[in-house]
Design a protein around this motif. Structure first.
Motif, short mmCIF file in Angstrom:
data_model
loop_
_atom_site.label_atom_id
_atom_site.label_comp_id
_atom_site.label_asym_id
_atom_site.label_seq_id
_atom_site.Cartn_x
_atom_site.Cartn_y
_atom_site.Cartn_z
N THR A 55 4.24 -46.85 -33.08
CA THR A 55 4.14 -45.66 -32.26
C THR A 55 2.89 -44.86 -32.56
O THR A 55 2.31 -44.23 -31.66
CB THR A 55 5.39 -44.78 -32.47
OG1 THR A 55 6.56 -45.56 -32.25
CG2 THR A 55 5.39 -43.60 -31.53
N SER A 58 -0.45 -44.67 -30.62
CA SER A 58 -0.47 -44.04 -29.29
C SER A 58 -1.80 -43.37 -28.93
O SER A 58 -2.24 -43.49 -27.78
CB SER A 58 0.68 -43.04 -29.17
OG SER A 58 1.93 -43.69 -29.22
N CYS A 286 -0.78 -36.36 -26.40
CA CYS A 286 0.41 -36.98 -26.99
C CYS A 286 1.29 -35.97 -27.72
O CYS A 286 2.51 -36.16 -27.81
CB CYS A 286 0.01 -38.08 -27.98
SG CYS A 286 -0.73 -39.56 -27.26
N ASP A 287 0.70 -34.93 -28.23
CA ASP A 287 1.46 -33.99 -29.05
C ASP A 287 2.35 -33.07 -28.22
O ASP A 287 3.26 -32.45 -28.77
CB ASP A 287 0.51 -33.15 -29.91
CG ASP A 287 1.12 -32.80 -31.26
OD1 ASP A 287 1.62 -33.72 -31.93
OD2 ASP A 287 1.12 -31.61 -31.63
N MET A 289 5.38 -32.20 -26.17
CA MET A 289 6.70 -32.81 -25.99
C MET A 289 6.95 -33.19 -24.53
O MET A 289 7.61 -34.19 -24.25
CB MET A 289 7.79 -31.87 -26.49
CG MET A 289 7.94 -31.84 -28.00
SD MET A 289 8.53 -33.44 -28.63
CE MET A 289 8.35 -33.17 -30.41
N ARG A 292 5.78 -36.73 -23.84
CA ARG A 292 6.24 -37.88 -24.64
C ARG A 292 7.02 -38.93 -23.85
O ARG A 292 6.88 -40.12 -24.13
CB ARG A 292 6.98 -37.39 -25.87
CG ARG A 292 6.01 -36.66 -26.81
CD ARG A 292 6.42 -36.61 -28.23
NE ARG A 292 5.31 -36.07 -29.04
CZ ARG A 292 5.36 -35.89 -30.34
NH1 ARG A 292 6.46 -36.20 -31.02
NH2 ARG A 292 4.32 -35.42 -31.00
N CYS A 296 5.68 -42.72 -23.91
CA CYS A 296 6.51 -43.86 -24.32
C CYS A 296 6.62 -44.90 -23.21
O CYS A 296 6.75 -46.10 -23.49
CB CYS A 296 7.89 -43.37 -24.74
SG CYS A 296 7.85 -42.45 -26.29
N LEU A 313 11.58 -43.36 -27.98
CA LEU A 313 11.50 -41.98 -27.52
C LEU A 313 12.33 -40.96 -28.32
O LEU A 313 11.81 -39.89 -28.66
CB LEU A 313 11.86 -41.90 -26.03
CG LEU A 313 11.81 -40.51 -25.39
CD1 LEU A 313 10.42 -39.89 -25.52
CD2 LEU A 313 12.22 -40.60 -23.92
N LEU A 316 10.75 -39.46 -31.41
CA LEU A 316 9.57 -38.68 -31.06
C LEU A 316 9.95 -37.31 -30.51
O LEU A 316 9.14 -36.39 -30.53
CB LEU A 316 8.74 -39.43 -30.01
CG LEU A 316 7.80 -40.51 -30.55
CD1 LEU A 316 7.25 -41.34 -29.41
CD2 LEU A 316 6.66 -39.89 -31.34
N GLN A 317 11.18 -37.19 -30.02
CA GLN A 317 11.65 -35.91 -29.49
C GLN A 317 12.48 -35.13 -30.52
O GLN A 317 13.01 -34.07 -30.21
CB GLN A 317 12.50 -36.15 -28.24
CG GLN A 317 11.69 -36.74 -27.08
CD GLN A 317 12.54 -37.01 -25.87
OE1 GLN A 317 13.66 -37.51 -25.98
NE2 GLN A 317 12.02 -36.69 -24.69
N THR A 334 9.41 -35.06 -37.18
CA THR A 334 8.89 -35.80 -36.04
C THR A 334 7.43 -36.14 -36.26
O THR A 334 6.72 -35.48 -37.03
CB THR A 334 9.01 -34.98 -34.75
OG1 THR A 334 8.34 -33.73 -34.93
CG2 THR A 334 10.47 -34.73 -34.39
#
Length: 428
Positions: A55, A58, A286-287, A289, A292, A296, A313, A316-317, A334
């Motif tokens: 991941t 990314s 990417c940062d 939210m 995301r 993904c 995902l 990442l959340q 995270t």
């Protein structure tokens, strides 16, 4: 493996790819020869960049898919999947002129090692670190049999079992991804903090990240440390559980880096700045939210990480199912790509990596770690790239004193004191 095209927001992979294509087309239309067409732009339009199916690759993937390399005058950047960190190393040694790569999504200690000729057959491969790609987002996974002794961030519950396995001449197999790399250092720190000597009490083995889950399922390893999404997939397939996230060991720890061959950067300094700026813009995107799910949808695709979106995902959340009954929503553990200076390559962090490599005998005790870090870390390029996209930089190249879950302290002004405080080590 069954793939799904929908995320929990209703966004489809097709929509995400169409959006990325539209962004790329717009960038090419606006900047037919790159953003610097009217001025002193990059010396070249191309670079070959490697990545591993994780991941935290990314930023490179998104910079390519959203046309950010093209925007910054590098329309022909290739982002090429590597089979393992050893393959990344070998292709960096070759360079793009020899059919390899110019740079990569890389374990932060690797450029330090390669610059000294460690892991490259004794022949130095000078490299630079241009950015940190992320903080956090890794974990240590263990077999379900360790639930009974409650192995978590405290690994001491495994000590008796590992001793029994060693006595039976079948030592526990502890997997990581590259000797002296981040995952090797996290799992060694975790074991040593529990009084388990990773040099003598267990057997450490190297396994490429995408093979970790299959190996645990096959019973050929007892624990492993790797980046996401492989820990989340381990839980989803009920093969094992997450003992701890690595950020529970060291909150907001540095992880992957944007590493480039030094000769490429020295030959193409404007291109290096442009490439870094494109990656920084990708990290900013990417940062968020809100981005995301779309991220993904792209990154989980077959040509990249190749996993179901449900494996990548949730963590990442901030939703972490540890697999042993612990379930956390809105977790602080995270992956970060930009927040809290996640992208900035602090020299103090590379000094910690070098010190830990000395601790475990990857680098000689006599290594001038500060000089090595100053040679490899190009925070100056990050600062220039950030300024070019209107982003501020930290005031210092040091993040200062760092604290670990077991009470140990790393003061970059005195690495020797930190090293002396660690009772378990292997110095050469």
């Amino acid at each position: 493996m069954i793939m799904t095209d929908k995320t929990d927001t209703g966004l489809t992979r097709r929509n995400a790819i169409m959006a990325a294509a539209a962004t790329l087309a717009a960038a090419k239309a606006a900047f037919p020869s790159g953003a610097f067409a009217a001025g002193a732009g990059p010396e070249v339009a191309k670079a070959r960049m490697g990545f591993i199916a994780l991941t935290d690759a990314s930023p490179l993937i998104i910079a390519k898919e959203r046309g950010l390399f093209a925007k910054h005058g590098l329309p022909d950047v290739e982002v090429v999947k590597q089979a393992s960190w050893a393959a990344t190393r070998d292709n960096l040694v070759l360079g793009s002129g020899g059919g390899g790569i110019d740079g990569a999504h890389i374990l932060s200690p690797m450029p330090l090692q390669f610059t000294l000729g460690v892991q490259t057959g004794g022949k130095p491969l000078p490299m630079y670190i241009l950015a940190r790609l992320n903080t956090n987002g890794q974990a240590i996974s263990v077999g379900n049999d360790l639930k009974a002794v409650k192995v978590g961030v405290d690994a001491s519950g495994a000590k008796a079992k590992f001793a029994q396995l060693k006595a039976a001449k079948n030592p526990a197999k502890i997997a990581m991804t590259f000797r002296g790399g981040t995952h090797d250092l996290w799992i060694r720190y975790w074991l040593a903090a529990a009084g388990i000597n990773p040099e003598t009490d267990v057997s450490t083995i190297v396994i490429p990240p995408p093979q970790m889950v299959a190996n645990l399922k096959a019973g050929t390893q007892d624990a492993f440390c790797v980046g996401e999404p492989w820990n989340g997939q381990t839980v989803n397939q009920r093969i094992g559980y997450t003992a701890t996230t690595t950020s529970e060991i060291w909150m907001n720890h540095p992880e992957k880096a944007l590493g480039m061959r030094a000769d490429w950067v020295d030959r193409y300094p404007r291109a290096a700045k442009a490439l870094t700026a494109a990656v920084l813009e990708a990290q900013l995107w990417c940062d968020k939210m809100s981005n995301r799910p779309a991220m993904c949808s792209i990154v989980s695709g077959r040509q990249y990480v190749n996993v179901p979106i449900g494996d990548i995902l949730p963590r990442l959340q901030g939703t972490i199912d540890y697999g042993d009954g612990r379930k956390v929503a809105k977790s602080p553990h995270t992956m970060k790509f930009w927040a809290d200076n996640a992208s900035f390559p602090f020299k103090s962090h590379d000094l910690w990596f070098a010190t830990e490599n000395v601790r475990w005998g990857v680098l000689p005790k006599a290594t001038n770690t500060k000089a090595l870090v100053n040679k490899v870390n190009r925070a100056d390029i990050w600062r220039a790239a950030a300024a070019s996209i209107g982003q501020a930089a930290p005031a210092s190249d040091s993040r200062g004193v760092e604290r670990f879950f077991d009470g140990k302290v790393f003061d970059p002004a005195n690495p020797a004191a930190y090293l002396a405080s660690q009772p378990i080590k292997k110095l050469v």
